[in-house]
Design an enzyme around this catalytic site. Structure first.
Site, PDB file in Angstrom:
ATOM      1  N   ALA A 260      14.548 -45.362  -2.759  1.00  0.00           N
ATOM      2  CA  ALA A 260      15.122 -46.683  -2.972  1.00  0.00           C
ATOM      3  C   ALA A 260      15.439 -46.803  -4.464  1.00  0.00           C
ATOM      4  CB  ALA A 260      14.128 -47.754  -2.541  1.00  0.00           C
TER       5      ALA A 260
ATOM      6  N   GLY B 126      12.158 -43.557  -0.124  1.00  0.00           N
ATOM      7  CA  GLY B 126      13.030 -44.072   0.945  1.00  0.00           C
ATOM      8  C   GLY B 126      13.952 -43.003   1.509  1.00  0.00           C
TER       9      GLY B 126
ATOM     10  N   GLU C  55      11.936 -41.275   4.001  1.00  0.00           N
ATOM     11  CA  GLU C  55      11.693 -42.229   5.096  1.00  0.00           C
ATOM     12  C   GLU C  55      12.904 -42.332   6.019  1.00  0.00           C
ATOM     13  OE1 GLU C  55      10.300 -45.175   2.137  1.00  0.00           O
ATOM     14  OE2 GLU C  55       8.599 -45.456   3.477  1.00  0.00           O
TER      15      GLU C  55
ATOM     16  N   GLU D 145       6.067 -42.895  -4.221  1.00  0.00           N
ATOM     17  CA  GLU D 145       5.927 -44.319  -4.547  1.00  0.00           C
ATOM     18  C   GLU D 145       4.658 -44.633  -5.340  1.00  0.00           C
ATOM     19  OE1 GLU D 145       6.861 -43.121  -1.597  1.00  0.00           O
ATOM     20  OE2 GLU D 145       8.423 -44.361  -0.691  1.00  0.00           O
TER      21      GLU D 145
HETATM   22  N1  CO8 Z   1      16.470 -45.120  -8.285  1.00  0.00           N
HETATM   23  C1  CO8 Z   1      17.332 -45.330  -9.288  1.00  0.00           C
HETATM   24  N2  CO8 Z   1      17.848 -44.339 -10.051  1.00  0.00           N
HETATM   25  C2  CO8 Z   1      17.456 -43.083  -9.782  1.00  0.00           C
HETATM   26  C3  CO8 Z   1      16.559 -42.789  -8.759  1.00  0.00           C
HETATM   27  C4  CO8 Z   1      16.054 -43.869  -7.980  1.00  0.00           C
HETATM   28  N3  CO8 Z   1      15.213 -43.678  -6.950  1.00  0.00           N
HETATM   29  N4  CO8 Z   1      16.355 -41.451  -8.755  1.00  0.00           N
HETATM   30  C5  CO8 Z   1      17.116 -40.936  -9.717  1.00  0.00           C
HETATM   31  N5  CO8 Z   1      17.771 -41.908 -10.362  1.00  0.00           N
HETATM   32  C6  CO8 Z   1      18.714 -41.766 -11.477  1.00  0.00           C
HETATM   33  C7  CO8 Z   1      18.004 -41.458 -12.790  1.00  0.00           C
HETATM   34  O1  CO8 Z   1      17.512 -42.651 -13.393  1.00  0.00           O
HETATM   35  C8  CO8 Z   1      19.097 -40.814 -13.565  1.00  0.00           C
HETATM   36  O2  CO8 Z   1      19.954 -41.809 -14.073  1.00  0.00           O
HETATM   37  P1  CO8 Z   1      20.548 -41.676 -15.599  1.00  0.00           P
HETATM   38  O3  CO8 Z   1      21.427 -40.443 -15.547  1.00  0.00           O
HETATM   39  O4  CO8 Z   1      21.306 -42.938 -15.792  1.00  0.00           O
HETATM   40  O5  CO8 Z   1      19.364 -41.502 -16.488  1.00  0.00           O
HETATM   41  C9  CO8 Z   1      19.901 -40.049 -12.499  1.00  0.00           C
HETATM   42  O6  CO8 Z   1      19.538 -40.643 -11.260  1.00  0.00           O
HETATM   43  C10 CO8 Z   1      19.549 -38.576 -12.449  1.00  0.00           C
HETATM   44  O7  CO8 Z   1      18.151 -38.455 -12.306  1.00  0.00           O
HETATM   45  P2  CO8 Z   1      17.213 -37.620 -13.309  1.00  0.00           P
HETATM   46  O8  CO8 Z   1      17.852 -37.524 -14.658  1.00  0.00           O
HETATM   47  O9  CO8 Z   1      15.852 -38.214 -13.244  1.00  0.00           O
HETATM   48  O10 CO8 Z   1      17.260 -36.196 -12.597  1.00  0.00           O
HETATM   49  P3  CO8 Z   1      16.157 -35.064 -12.672  1.00  0.00           P
HETATM   50  O11 CO8 Z   1      16.784 -33.832 -12.104  1.00  0.00           O
HETATM   51  O12 CO8 Z   1      15.558 -34.966 -14.036  1.00  0.00           O
HETATM   52  O13 CO8 Z   1      14.989 -35.557 -11.686  1.00  0.00           O
HETATM   53  C11 CO8 Z   1      14.119 -36.555  -9.665  1.00  0.00           C
HETATM   54  C12 CO8 Z   1      15.248 -35.708 -10.319  1.00  0.00           C
HETATM   55  C13 CO8 Z   1      12.804 -35.730  -9.698  1.00  0.00           C
HETATM   56  C14 CO8 Z   1      14.525 -36.815  -8.229  1.00  0.00           C
HETATM   57  C15 CO8 Z   1      13.934 -37.857 -10.469  1.00  0.00           C
HETATM   58  O14 CO8 Z   1      15.201 -38.483 -10.608  1.00  0.00           O
HETATM   59  C16 CO8 Z   1      13.013 -38.845  -9.816  1.00  0.00           C
HETATM   60  O15 CO8 Z   1      11.799 -38.691  -9.895  1.00  0.00           O
HETATM   61  N6  CO8 Z   1      13.580 -39.900  -9.175  1.00  0.00           N
HETATM   62  C17 CO8 Z   1      12.809 -40.973  -8.583  1.00  0.00           C
HETATM   63  C18 CO8 Z   1      12.177 -40.535  -7.288  1.00  0.00           C
HETATM   64  C19 CO8 Z   1      11.330 -41.639  -6.710  1.00  0.00           C
HETATM   65  O16 CO8 Z   1      10.349 -42.067  -7.289  1.00  0.00           O
HETATM   66  N7  CO8 Z   1      11.693 -42.111  -5.504  1.00  0.00           N
HETATM   67  C20 CO8 Z   1      10.980 -43.159  -4.818  1.00  0.00           C
HETATM   68  C21 CO8 Z   1      11.546 -44.492  -5.150  1.00  0.00           C
HETATM   69  S1  CO8 Z   1      10.586 -45.810  -4.456  1.00  0.00           S
HETATM   70  C22 CO8 Z   1      11.044 -45.848  -2.833  1.00  0.00           C
HETATM   71  O17 CO8 Z   1      11.843 -45.083  -2.379  1.00  0.00           O
HETATM   72  C23 CO8 Z   1      10.412 -46.917  -1.989  1.00  0.00           C
HETATM   73  C24 CO8 Z   1      11.068 -47.047  -0.616  1.00  0.00           C
HETATM   74  C25 CO8 Z   1      10.611 -48.313   0.074  1.00  0.00           C
HETATM   75  C26 CO8 Z   1      11.119 -49.551  -0.641  1.00  0.00           C
HETATM   76  C27 CO8 Z   1      10.829 -50.807   0.160  1.00  0.00           C
HETATM   77  C28 CO8 Z   1      11.371 -52.093  -0.528  1.00  0.00           C
HETATM   78  C29 CO8 Z   1      12.812 -52.039  -0.837  1.00  0.00           C
END
Ligand code: CO8
Length: 260
Positions: free
Chosen positions: A66, A111, A114, A134
């Site tokens: 998400a 998500g 999921e 998460e």
């Molecule tokens: N949300 C928003 N932006 C994201 C997300 C995300 N989940 N994942 C990646 N991005 C963005 C980064 O901020 C980055 O943006 P920018 O270029 O502007 O800095 C761009 O995508 C590229 O990402 P990275 O530079 O971080 O890429 P890496 O190769 O270094 O890393 C990863 C890749 C490991 C996937 C890393 O991006 C990461 O850890 N992402 C987050 C993963 C995460 O924590 N996901 C869970 C989110 S919470 C969730 O899903 C809850 C679901 C239920 C919600 C219920 C209520 C709504």
């Protein structure tokens, strides 16, 4: 509805829905969830579509979760509301009545995992990474992860993934039964398409009832599940496809199912 965050492509009996926000690794913001919901309602009502593939844009991610920008703004009330709304979209996928195959082409986190678990089958590229991170954000899965993951891989493995937030690779995900198959990245879409078309060639009603029997059966007791199975078997017996399937076998020819 005009889609801006997803691509929806229909070819014959197959639809491919691609989440298309590669700059943020296809993160699911509210608008994207609305578009996914709208597209699946469209696909549910489209009798020409017999199977759906869900994938992500680019080579890096299926869906990285998400959208964390939005989650950062949620209060207790809005967090509960959006979790419920997201769960409803995933329920729609799970109960579509036609097979949905997740083609996991990279990160499937939070998500993203999921939504993949709400699909009926999951194929992953060898470089895919999956997890429920998460906990690292101070929250827990909210789109059904605590429930579907435990049902798919058992309480022990699910608890470990949810509590550590660790990512696991495609091979490990296959080993624990979270995904059906691992293939080289360049073969992912073709493999998913072949599987989708194989299922699409069966009787659509039998496919629907089989998914219903397995899925709903797992929610209740064994006697309830067996009763459901017997009733759905009876419904199959009333279809033209059952007449065609059994006749084709007896006449030693290939069945031509019509989905009725
Ligand atoms: N949300 C928003 N932006 C994201 C997300 C995300 N989940 N994942 C990646 N991005 C963005 C980064 O901020 C980055 O943006 P920018 O270029 O502007 O800095 C761009 O995508 C590229 O990402 P990275 O530079 O971080 O890429 P890496 O190769 O270094 O890393 C990863 C890749 C490991 C996937 C890393 O991006 C990461 O850890 N992402 C987050 C993963 C995460 O924590 N996901 C869970 C989110 S919470 C969730 O899903 C809850 C679901 C239920 C919600 C219920 C209520 C709504």
């Amino acid at each position: 509805m005009e889609y801006t965050n997803i691509l929806l492509e229909k070819t014959g009996a197959l639809a491919i829905l691609t989440v298309n926000r590669p700059k943020v690794l296809n993160a699911l913001n509210k608008k994207t969830m609305q578009e996914i919901e709208c597209a699946f309602f469209e696909l549910k009502d489209d009798d020409s579509i017999k199977a759906v593939i869900l994938t992500g844009s680019g080579e890096k991610a299926f869906i990285a979760g998400a959208d964390i920008n939005e989650i950062s703004t949620y209060s207790a009330t809005s967090g509960t509301r959006f979790a419920h709304q997201g769960q409803a979209v995933l329920d729609l996928i799970e109960n579509l009545g036609k097979p949905v195959i997740a083609a996991i082409n990279g990160y499937a986190l939070g998500g993203g995992l999921e939504i993949a678990m709400a699909c009926h089958l999951r194929i992953a590229a060898a470089n895919a990474k999956v997890g429920q991170p998460e906990i690292n954000l101070g929250v827990i899965p909210g789109f059904g992860g605590t429930q579907r993951l435990a049902r798919l891989v058992g309480e022990n493995r699910a608890m470990e993934l949810v509590l550590t937030g660790d990512q696991i690779g495609a091979d490990e995900a296959y080993r624990i039964g979270l995904i059906n198959k691992v293939v080289p990245g360049e073969e992912l879409l073709e493999t998913a398409k072949a599987l989708a078309m194989k299922i699409a060639s069966k009787g659509a009603l039998a496919v629907r009832y089989a998914m219903e029997a397995v899925h709903l059966g797992l929610q209740g007791t064994l006697p309830d599940g067996l009763n459901l199975e017997a009733n759905l078997f009876g419904l199959c017996c009333a279809t033209e496809d059952k007449r065609e399937g059994t006749q084709a076998f007896l006449e030693k020819r290939k069945a031509n199912f019509k989905g009725c």
